[in-house]
Design an enzyme around this catalytic site. Structure first.
Site, PDB file in Angstrom:
ATOM      1  N   PHE A  22       6.656   2.205  -4.265  1.00 13.56           N
ATOM      2  CA  PHE A  22       8.052   2.424  -3.882  1.00 13.56           C
ATOM      3  C   PHE A  22       8.583   3.810  -4.254  1.00 13.56           C
ATOM      4  O   PHE A  22       9.652   4.203  -3.805  1.00 13.56           O
ATOM      5  CB  PHE A  22       8.985   1.343  -4.464  1.00 13.56           C
ATOM      6  CG  PHE A  22       8.749  -0.026  -3.911  1.00 13.56           C
ATOM      7  CD1 PHE A  22       9.113  -0.331  -2.598  1.00 13.56           C
ATOM      8  CD2 PHE A  22       8.159  -1.014  -4.677  1.00 13.56           C
ATOM      9  CE1 PHE A  22       8.879  -1.598  -2.065  1.00 13.56           C
ATOM     10  CE2 PHE A  22       7.928  -2.285  -4.161  1.00 13.56           C
ATOM     11  CZ  PHE A  22       8.293  -2.581  -2.851  1.00 13.56           C
TER      12      PHE A  22
ATOM     13  N   ASP B  28       0.860  -1.178   0.000  1.00 17.10           N
ATOM     14  CA  ASP B  28       0.000   0.000   0.000  1.00 17.10           C
ATOM     15  C   ASP B  28       0.895   1.226   0.000  1.00 17.10           C
ATOM     16  O   ASP B  28       2.108   1.123   0.184  1.00 17.10           O
ATOM     17  CB  ASP B  28      -0.990  -0.014   1.171  1.00 17.10           C
ATOM     18  CG  ASP B  28      -0.318   0.126   2.529  1.00 17.10           C
ATOM     19  OD1 ASP B  28       0.867  -0.262   2.663  1.00 17.10           O
ATOM     20  OD2 ASP B  28      -0.980   0.601   3.468  1.00 17.10           O
TER      21      ASP B  28
ATOM     22  N   TYR C  66       3.026   4.696   0.755  1.00 12.80           N
ATOM     23  CA  TYR C  66       3.685   5.281   1.919  1.00 12.80           C
ATOM     24  C   TYR C  66       2.667   6.127   2.682  1.00 12.80           C
ATOM     25  O   TYR C  66       1.866   6.841   2.086  1.00 12.80           O
ATOM     26  CB  TYR C  66       4.847   6.169   1.484  1.00 12.80           C
ATOM     27  CG  TYR C  66       5.985   5.463   0.786  1.00 12.80           C
ATOM     28  CD1 TYR C  66       6.686   4.430   1.400  1.00 12.80           C
ATOM     29  CD2 TYR C  66       6.389   5.850  -0.490  1.00 12.80           C
ATOM     30  CE1 TYR C  66       7.753   3.801   0.772  1.00 12.80           C
ATOM     31  CE2 TYR C  66       7.447   5.228  -1.135  1.00 12.80           C
ATOM     32  CZ  TYR C  66       8.124   4.203  -0.493  1.00 12.80           C
ATOM     33  OH  TYR C  66       9.175   3.586  -1.126  1.00 12.80           O
TER      34      TYR C  66
ATOM     35  N   HIS D 185      11.143  -9.091   0.582  1.00 10.77           N
ATOM     36  CA  HIS D 185      10.832  -7.673   0.415  1.00 10.77           C
ATOM     37  C   HIS D 185      12.099  -6.838   0.628  1.00 10.77           C
ATOM     38  O   HIS D 185      12.969  -7.211   1.430  1.00 10.77           O
ATOM     39  CB  HIS D 185       9.757  -7.278   1.431  1.00 10.77           C
ATOM     40  CG  HIS D 185       9.118  -5.955   1.173  1.00 10.77           C
ATOM     41  ND1 HIS D 185       9.675  -4.761   1.584  1.00 10.77           N
ATOM     42  CD2 HIS D 185       7.965  -5.640   0.529  1.00 10.77           C
ATOM     43  CE1 HIS D 185       8.887  -3.769   1.211  1.00 10.77           C
ATOM     44  NE2 HIS D 185       7.844  -4.272   0.571  1.00 10.77           N
TER      45      HIS D 185
END
Length: 222
Positions: free
Chosen positions: A77, A64, A66, A186
């Site tokens: 990202f 989701d 930031y 991740h």
């Protein structure tokens, strides 16, 4: 009605007419009126706006947006110029340097990737400020699953980069053998040492694209 401005409009028009999406809209009206919500309502669909369906070569799945002020702008990202790249993005840049020799840039805006065919898609497209994953389970997952399924139907090969558990959970939606799935840990500081660093996904992506007659991605952010 949502207006993305490219072929996604036709592909997703039936979804935008469904009851679950209308419920998302009602939920967002309340949230934007009562809380800080990111990204701006004008940036929610930037991933689709920057990367039309027929142009997608690579999909990077985030979770989701930031949840800090001024960070999210609709591309997973990515942060706008002038915003310090968060730790996960710094780790992505480090792996890029180690893998393909890219210089670590002074900013974290990834629109250059999006315009080359890298769909930077979060599985949930909005978040309440300061509350990670707060807009999960409100319908966004149904829409983004459809987006992945529509991409899976494409005949032209696509590389799907699935980083972390949440992204890997979408693997079942990608059944077309024409596509390449690359998965690993991740890039978060909590997990990057457990398989993200050294994954070489960026060079592997470009090798696959070249093997299938497609132009590789220029990963260098200026």
């Amino acid at each position: 009605m949502v207006q993305i401005g490219n072929d996604w409009d036709e592909i997703l028009k039936d979804e935008f007419a469904k009851e679950y999406y209308q419920n998302i809209r009602k939920f967002l009206v309340y949230e934007y009126n009562h809380h800080p919500v990111y990204p701006s309502m004008y940036d929610i669909f930037n991933a689709l706006k920057y990367t039309p369906y027929h142009c997608v070569k690579v999909v990077i799945l985030g979770q989701d947006p930031y949840h800090g002020k001024g960070q999210a702008h609709g591309l997973c990202f990515s942060v706008k110029k002038g915003v310090t790249p968060p730790p996960s993005l710094q780790n992505i840049f480090q792996e890029l340097k180690n893998d393909v020799g890219c210089n670590i840039p002074s900013h974290g805006e990834l629109t250059k990737w999006a315009k080359q065919g890298v769909l930077l898609l979060n599985t949930v497209l909005t978040v309440r400020g300061g509350q990670a994953n707060s807009h999960a389970n409100h319908g966004w997952e149904q829409l983004t699953d459809v987006i992945i399924q529509k991409l899976n139907e494409r005949e032209e090969p696509i590389v799907f980069l699935l980083w972390g558990r949440n992204a890997k959970n979408k693997m079942a939606l990608i059944t077309n053998p024409a596509h390449l799935i690359l998965s690993c840990a991740h890039p978060s500081p909590f997990s990057a040492d457990y398989g993200f660093f050294g994954c070489r996904h960026f060079s592997k992506t470009n090798d696959f694209l070249k093997q299938h007659g497609q132009t590789p991605i220029d990963w260098q952010i200026e």
